[in-house]
Design an enzyme around this catalytic site. Structure first.
Site, PDB file in Angstrom:
ATOM      1  CG  HIS A 131      -1.772   1.210   1.299  1.00 30.62           C
ATOM      2  ND1 HIS A 131      -2.717   1.533   0.339  1.00 30.62           N
ATOM      3  CD2 HIS A 131      -1.793   2.225   2.190  1.00 30.62           C
ATOM      4  CE1 HIS A 131      -3.280   2.680   0.655  1.00 30.62           C
ATOM      5  NE2 HIS A 131      -2.731   3.126   1.766  1.00 30.62           N
ATOM      6  CG  ASP A 170      -5.914   7.134  -3.391  1.00 30.21           C
ATOM      7  OD1 ASP A 170      -4.750   6.992  -3.816  1.00 30.21           O
ATOM      8  OD2 ASP A 170      -6.452   6.303  -2.640  1.00 30.21           O
ATOM      9  CE  LYS A 193      -9.732   6.927  -1.740  1.00 30.64           C
ATOM     10  NZ  LYS A 193      -9.332   5.552  -2.006  1.00 30.64           N
ATOM     11  CG  ASP A 220      -6.806   2.264  -5.704  1.00 31.49           C
ATOM     12  OD1 ASP A 220      -5.772   2.476  -5.036  1.00 31.49           O
ATOM     13  OD2 ASP A 220      -7.939   2.595  -5.315  1.00 31.49           O
ATOM     14  N   GLY A 227     -15.790   1.121  -3.859  1.00 30.89           N
ATOM     15  CA  GLY A 227     -16.265   2.512  -3.831  1.00 30.89           C
ATOM     16  C   GLY A 227     -15.299   3.471  -4.529  1.00 30.89           C
TER      17      GLY A 227
HETATM   18  C1  R5P Z   1      -6.730   3.177  -0.164  1.00 30.03           C
HETATM   19  O1  R5P Z   1      -6.091   4.189   0.064  1.00 30.03           O
HETATM   20  C2  R5P Z   1      -6.374   2.217  -1.244  1.00 30.03           C
HETATM   21  O2  R5P Z   1      -5.348   2.699  -2.064  1.00 30.03           O
HETATM   22  C3  R5P Z   1      -7.579   1.880  -2.076  1.00 30.03           C
HETATM   23  O3  R5P Z   1      -8.010   3.034  -2.753  1.00 30.03           O
HETATM   24  C4  R5P Z   1      -8.693   1.361  -1.227  1.00 30.03           C
HETATM   25  O4  R5P Z   1      -8.247   0.239  -0.536  1.00 30.03           O
HETATM   26  C5  R5P Z   1      -9.894   1.006  -2.029  1.00 30.03           C
HETATM   27  O5  R5P Z   1     -10.936   0.741  -1.144  1.00 30.03           O
HETATM   28  P1  R5P Z   1     -12.434   0.713  -1.633  1.00 30.03           P
HETATM   29  O6  R5P Z   1     -12.510  -0.256  -2.769  1.00 30.03           O
HETATM   30  O7  R5P Z   1     -13.206   0.249  -0.422  1.00 30.03           O
HETATM   31  O8  R5P Z   1     -12.821   2.099  -2.015  1.00 30.03           O
END
Ligand code: R5P
Length: 313
Positions: A131, A170, A193, A220, A227
């Site tokens: 991450h 993001d 975001k 991502d 979401g």
């Molecule tokens: C969060 O900062 C990660 O980079 C992803 O954007 C996040 O895990 C995505 O989560 P979700 O699918 O619940 O929006």
């Protein structure tokens, strides 16, 4: 004897471990990883690992805490069986999102996991798209971090999509998105975001950069509830993008994320198999690319002392 390579797995993702062994041309190590009625996990290695170079493949994926405990107990069993060197191969590093103390009285669980893996017996870590890259520094042992960007680059180059713009879902992923944009020779845009408190809800605020009339490819590290992905897809379409594709390394796909993806306007969502994607979650719009050959090659290089960087030159 460290010249003999052995690969073991728990119950988190045996198919990936099998794929890695096929790449390496070796059988998967034999072990029993079971649970007693009282939920205590038990491990028994069914072959000797004395002085061997041992790799344990186990993503920290659903059921997350069980996968984690299985991994720790396997490492302990292998250490106590006198392995020569132990590499934890953790294609998905669970708890990676809890990586800093950014509010009062919260843990840094990603660091705790690093300590637990090391105490349990890992001498090295091999992982994929953390991450945050800084998690590497939570370890006092060597860490090799692979990326799925090579697979995504190849996939989207083959599609020959013109007028493409890479979009970071993001700000946190924007550097990696910049890297993908460089590989695909496209411009970059970023979705702003904001998470709501400590919940899984996020709101999409703004798109930074020009996407009008272009094909967008969002990036991502993981899809959890879906979401962020659907929010980004809608945001770039509202800003005039022609169509949207997405890529994302870790398809966690919690709850109804697959249905959300399938009913969204996204054309295709390309993910990898760092975690299993069971048949009931693999909706039509999701394409799964395998990390097994890259992980297998990385294991081969760690084992033989070859450069990892040279893999990507
Ligand atoms: C969060 O900062 C990660 O980079 C992803 O954007 C996040 O895990 C995505 O989560 P979700 O699918 O619940 O929006």
């Amino acid at each position: 004897m460290v010249d003999e390579l052995k690969v073991f797995t728990g119950n988190a993702h045996p198919a990936l471990a099998q794929g890695i062994c096929e790449y390496l041309g070796i059988p998967l190590g034999k072990a029993e990883v079971t649970e007693f009625p009282n939920e205590n996990i038990f491990v028994k290695l069914l072959e000797s690992v004395r002085e061997r170079d041992v790799f344990v493949v186990q993503p920290i994926c659903s059921p997350v805490n069980k996968s984690m405990m299985e991994l720790l107990i396997m490492l302990d069993a292998i250490k106590r069986a006198s392995a020569g060197r132990i590499t934890a191969v953790v294609p998905y590093y669970g708890y990676g999102r809890t990586d800093k103390k950014d509010q009062p009285r919260v843990p840094i669980t990603a660091r705790l996991i690093a300590d637990l893996l090391t105490v349990a017996g890992a001498n090295r870590l091999l992982t994929v798209d953390l991450h945050a890259g800084q998690i590497q520094g939570f370890f006092q042992i060597p860490v090799d971090e692979l990326t799925a960007l090579h697979l995504f680059t190849r996939h989207f180059k083959e599609k020959k999509l013109d007028n493409l713009v890479v979009v970071a879902t993001d700000i946190g992923i924007s550097k990696r998105a910049r890297d993908l944009a460089d590989r695909l020779n496209t411009p970059l845009a970023i979705v702003e975001k904001r998470r709501i408190g400590n919940t899984s809800k996020a709101v999409t605020l703004n798109v930074i950069g020009d996407v009008k009339g272009m094909r967008a490819l969002t990036l991502d590290d993981e899809i959890d509830t879906g979401g962020s992905l659907v929010g980004a897809v809608n945001a770039v379409l509202e800003q005039g993008a022609r169509e949207v594709y997405s890529c994302c390394t870790h398809p966690i796909l919690s709850g109804n994320a697959p249905e959300k993806i399938q009913s969204s306007p996204v054309k295709e969502v390309v993910v990898t198999d760092t975690v299993p994607v069971p048949a009931n979650k693999k909706v039509k719009k999701i394409t799964v690319l395998s990390m097994a050959p890259l992980l297998g090659e990385a294991i081969h290089r760690i084992h033989t002392g070859l450069s990892m960087g040279a893999m990507f030159e």
